[in-house]
Write an enzyme that holds these catalytic residues in place. Sequence first.
Site, PDB file in Angstrom:
ATOM      1  N   ASP A  11      -9.660  -0.094  -2.158  1.00 64.28           N
ATOM      2  CA  ASP A  11      -8.385  -0.139  -1.848  1.00 64.28           C
ATOM      3  C   ASP A  11      -7.895   1.323  -2.016  1.00 64.28           C
ATOM      4  O   ASP A  11      -8.590   2.180  -2.442  1.00 64.28           O
ATOM      5  CB  ASP A  11      -7.441  -1.208  -2.683  1.00 64.28           C
ATOM      6  CG  ASP A  11      -5.905  -1.089  -2.694  1.00 64.28           C
ATOM      7  OD1 ASP A  11      -5.506  -1.466  -1.476  1.00 64.28           O
ATOM      8  OD2 ASP A  11      -5.336  -0.937  -3.292  1.00 64.28           O
ATOM      9  N   SER A  12      -6.435   1.397  -1.745  1.00 60.49           N
ATOM     10  CA  SER A  12      -6.112   2.955  -1.889  1.00 60.49           C
ATOM     11  C   SER A  12      -5.971   3.100  -3.170  1.00 60.49           C
ATOM     12  O   SER A  12      -5.953   4.462  -3.736  1.00 60.49           O
ATOM     13  CB  SER A  12      -4.938   3.292  -1.136  1.00 60.49           C
ATOM     14  OG  SER A  12      -3.763   2.242  -1.711  1.00 60.49           O
ATOM     15  N   CYS A  74      -7.511  -3.788   0.991  1.00 61.43           N
ATOM     16  CA  CYS A  74      -6.205  -3.126   1.202  1.00 61.43           C
ATOM     17  C   CYS A  74      -5.570  -3.721   2.636  1.00 61.43           C
ATOM     18  O   CYS A  74      -6.588  -3.661   3.629  1.00 61.43           O
ATOM     19  CB  CYS A  74      -6.406  -1.773   1.465  1.00 61.43           C
ATOM     20  SG  CYS A  74      -5.347  -0.702   2.181  1.00 61.43           S
ATOM     21  N   GLU A 152       2.420   2.837  -8.748  1.00 57.72           N
ATOM     22  CA  GLU A 152       1.342   3.559  -9.386  1.00 57.72           C
ATOM     23  C   GLU A 152       1.928   4.450 -10.251  1.00 57.72           C
ATOM     24  O   GLU A 152       1.479   5.560 -11.064  1.00 57.72           O
ATOM     25  CB  GLU A 152       0.754   4.595  -8.136  1.00 57.72           C
ATOM     26  CG  GLU A 152      -0.101   3.892  -7.305  1.00 57.72           C
ATOM     27  CD  GLU A 152      -1.538   3.471  -7.497  1.00 57.72           C
ATOM     28  OE1 GLU A 152      -1.957   4.246  -8.375  1.00 57.72           O
ATOM     29  OE2 GLU A 152      -2.290   2.851  -7.080  1.00 57.72           O
ATOM     30  N   CYS A 182       0.960  -6.133   0.767  1.00 58.56           N
ATOM     31  CA  CYS A 182       0.383  -5.031   0.131  1.00 58.56           C
ATOM     32  C   CYS A 182      -0.091  -5.460  -1.223  1.00 58.56           C
ATOM     33  O   CYS A 182       0.625  -5.961  -1.864  1.00 58.56           O
ATOM     34  CB  CYS A 182       1.411  -3.912   0.066  1.00 58.56           C
ATOM     35  SG  CYS A 182       0.803  -2.554  -0.551  1.00 58.56           S
ATOM     36  N   HIS A 184      -0.430  -3.831  -3.616  1.00 58.88           N
ATOM     37  CA  HIS A 184       0.283  -3.367  -4.996  1.00 58.88           C
ATOM     38  C   HIS A 184       1.506  -4.392  -5.121  1.00 58.88           C
ATOM     39  O   HIS A 184       2.000  -4.092  -6.474  1.00 58.88           O
ATOM     40  CB  HIS A 184       0.763  -1.989  -4.623  1.00 58.88           C
ATOM     41  CG  HIS A 184      -0.153  -0.836  -4.742  1.00 58.88           C
ATOM     42  ND1 HIS A 184      -1.232  -0.782  -3.917  1.00 58.88           N
ATOM     43  CD2 HIS A 184      -0.402   0.008  -5.621  1.00 58.88           C
ATOM     44  CE1 HIS A 184      -2.079   0.358  -4.067  1.00 58.88           C
ATOM     45  NE2 HIS A 184      -1.564   0.703  -5.075  1.00 58.88           N
TER      46      HIS A 184
END
Length: 262
Positions: A11-12, A74, A152, A182, A184
């Site tokens: 994932d990012s 992701c 984040e 997403c 996140h």
Amino acid sequence: MEKNAPIGFFDSGVGGLSVYSKFRNILPFENAIYYGDLKNLPYGNKTQEELIGFARNILDFFKSKDVKAVVIACNTSSALAYDFVKDDYDFKIYPIIQSCAKVIAGMQAKRIGVFATEGTVKSGAYERELLKYKPELEIKAIACPNWVSIVEGVNLVDADFDIKLHLDEMMKFIPDKIILGCTHYPYLLEKLTKFAPRNIFIDPAEIFVDYIKNDLLLTDSCNLGFEEFYVSADAESFIKNSQLFYNVKKCNNLNACIGNFS
Ligand code: DGL
């Protein structure tokens, strides 16, 4: 493919851990490697060429680790890079959007909302995949460009204000379900559920890890590890009574094996 070989996840950033932790719960014996591409975070505003490049670099890294499969946790990478890399590796690659679409389309819902990154929304990947299974669905996708930085911890906006802004826009569509598209976004559930009921939100991670597990089982590449139970007497009653606590299927009666020392 070697069953003991690890499974790669990427994932990012931390978002993919929402998938990884659920995976760990249902397949605790798999060896695993997680890659967070923090240098290139966020993925949501990157070009398709950039995303394909990031995916190739990470898949090459996993190849050097002799993985048996890679999970693209992701959504943005699944939407924009998966199709371009999927045939270039000799291990299985699981993309989150494509793997979950059938189950989500099968839910009791006519109108589905999607919150996702700009890249995922522009790609139309959720619409494309869901409509394959239920063409009559009405789908509205909204990009939430600040939500990744909120999660984040580098947000420059008022998180509650921004979340409510997008949710208000979505609720005007009167969705039956809203996909958190997403990895996140499930971390924002506590804030989201201040303004909308919990059961309207779909976290695809649950569906995704079930899909991966079933596919690994089907292809006989699942590492289930082993567990053995021994008792010193009454194996049958142990199995029966264990059902209250744990599904013990087979139990060895140790005295029967090595003799009675009592
Ligand atoms: N977590 C990723 C996703 O599922 C991308 C977030 C980002 O880096 O913008 O789309």
